[in-house]
Design an enzyme around this catalytic site. Sequence first.
Site, PDB file in Angstrom:
ATOM      1  N   GLU A 329       1.002  -1.017  -0.329  1.00 37.48           N
ATOM      2  CA  GLU A 329      -0.795  -0.416  -0.031  1.00 37.48           C
ATOM      3  C   GLU A 329       1.058   1.004  -0.050  1.00 37.48           C
ATOM      4  O   GLU A 329       0.821   1.724   1.326  1.00 37.48           O
ATOM      5  CB  GLU A 329      -0.567   0.301   1.275  1.00 37.48           C
ATOM      6  CG  GLU A 329      -2.177   0.737   0.844  1.00 37.48           C
ATOM      7  CD  GLU A 329      -2.072   2.510   1.414  1.00 37.48           C
ATOM      8  OE1 GLU A 329      -1.281   3.654   0.512  1.00 37.48           O
ATOM      9  OE2 GLU A 329      -2.047   3.235   2.610  1.00 37.48           O
ATOM     10  N   GLU A 338       5.113  11.441  -1.186  1.00 36.07           N
ATOM     11  CA  GLU A 338       6.326  10.600  -0.761  1.00 36.07           C
ATOM     12  C   GLU A 338       6.943   9.509  -1.361  1.00 36.07           C
ATOM     13  O   GLU A 338       7.990   8.692  -0.927  1.00 36.07           O
ATOM     14  CB  GLU A 338       5.832   9.837   0.595  1.00 36.07           C
ATOM     15  CG  GLU A 338       4.965  10.933   1.347  1.00 36.07           C
ATOM     16  CD  GLU A 338       4.283  10.289   2.592  1.00 36.07           C
ATOM     17  OE1 GLU A 338       4.379  10.731   3.920  1.00 36.07           O
ATOM     18  OE2 GLU A 338       3.826   9.194   2.364  1.00 36.07           O
TER      19      GLU A 338
END
Length: 543
Positions: A329, A338
């Site tokens: 995930e 990110e």
Amino acid sequence: MLVKPMACYFEIWTRKVTTIEDFSLAIANRFKQMGSHSDSEVDWDNEEEVWEDEVHEFCCLFCDSTFTCLKDLWSHCKEAHNFDFYQVKQQNNLDFYACIKLVNYIRSQVKEGKTPDLDKLSDILRSDEYMISVLPDDSVLFSLGDELDSDFEDDNTLEIEVENPADVSKDAEIKKLKLQNQLLISQLEEIRKDKMNELTSQTTDQLSVTPKKADNDSYYFESYAGNDIHFLMLNDSVRTEGYRDFVYHNKHIFAGKTVLDVGCGTGILSMFCAKAGAKKVYAVDNSDIIQMAISNAFENGLADQITFIRGKIEDISLPVGKVDIIISEWMGYALTFESMIDSVLVARDRFLAPSGIMAPSETRLVLTATTNTELLEEPIDFWSDVYGFKMNGMKDASYKGVSVQVVPQTYVNAKPVVFARFNMHTCKVQDVSFTSPFSLIIDNEGPLCAFTLWFDTYFTTKRTQPIPEAIDEACGFTTGPQGTPTHWKQCVLLLRNRPFLQKGTRVEGTISFSKNKKNNRDLDISVHWNVNGKADSQSYVLN
């Protein structure tokens, strides 16, 4: 003989000494005192003379739980982590020193994010490496002697006459003191090394004039070490149930297979895979949360199926050459925030078998035009009147940042369009930075206030399985306004200039994603668009 616990020696010394030489002198003086007061009370530099009912704090070998009673700790380890200290000690015939090594071995493995291998204890405990305490002032180590003495007394069924019981007591005490002395010497050596490293580092810093590069990775991994972020993600039913349903509804592709979980966090995806019949799951994370993941696997009886590895996926090695499935995930706000997708693609290239499956298999970025007069303007209008003061200069930052919020479906004023697709079996790291065209048709007249974007996630059981254009629960999940809100919400790009558009007006342009130059985990987004022959553009940073 009044015996002061060794852990207290160390506490007292650290309050009084400041150099390595002071430590060495303190050790010499303290043991000289001990030797010259074999049968009398020792003057402990006016410290407390009586040590009655001293309260110790015993730290769990696998998690952060603490106890005031060692037996309570062992009961917790048995119930919560499936580790029976007394059974392991008896089955392996462990003596006092071997028990010390056992405790330090388990602590060292958990600290490194690994699962202790209790099947190879005989080989592991031959080394003196694990005589070095992992925790400073580890109360478990200092109380093992009493624990083992108690076991001996419980097991002893013969009455033995001892001419001088005091001699037996002294011998036991001397044995314990020798061990504690050895532990302290090991700790002193570690302090010596740390001090030298500190001095070397200080000298290097003084000589160097080159600015240090920002360690964005450390901050990133530390941000996933606590419970709050994982509560937020696990509590997102769309996210967690989407992964769970894919795994449980397709147990046939997991049965007997080897799985790699990239960024395992609490270990939830690894446990899904193990429950679905995976032969082995390698769970990798570089955050402290992996220690809790190990505990979770033990607690659920899945420690034999899941091997935890702490480190960056770019640096670690696996006990196997290739895996059958990679699950992760990795998605952030606006999908690529990110930059965890980079690590997942590295994992694919390093470890996935040629016929292996990526889960998820594809993700898509989606864009629409947004009309509103309240929700989206609130962060802008707020600065016009702050307790009677104007702060209009603050508005500029709101136009440069990406607003992450839940956008009501009623604010969507154009049919959403897909502007980027990432096939996780074939895409490359460089594909994550891109410029894509888009074209939107306005549904109803009104001001163009913002562009809003989100992503859809798709799962497939085969690499070549066709993926439908429409997203539904059977093939994945959406994070868009039309679906159940998720912790990802939607990303809103507020516009400075808001032209009033008629129904059917076409808005065309390009949207660009790239990594921020200062922090490659932040995301730069630029939009260029044209309406009725008038061009405009705006840039944003998601951080």
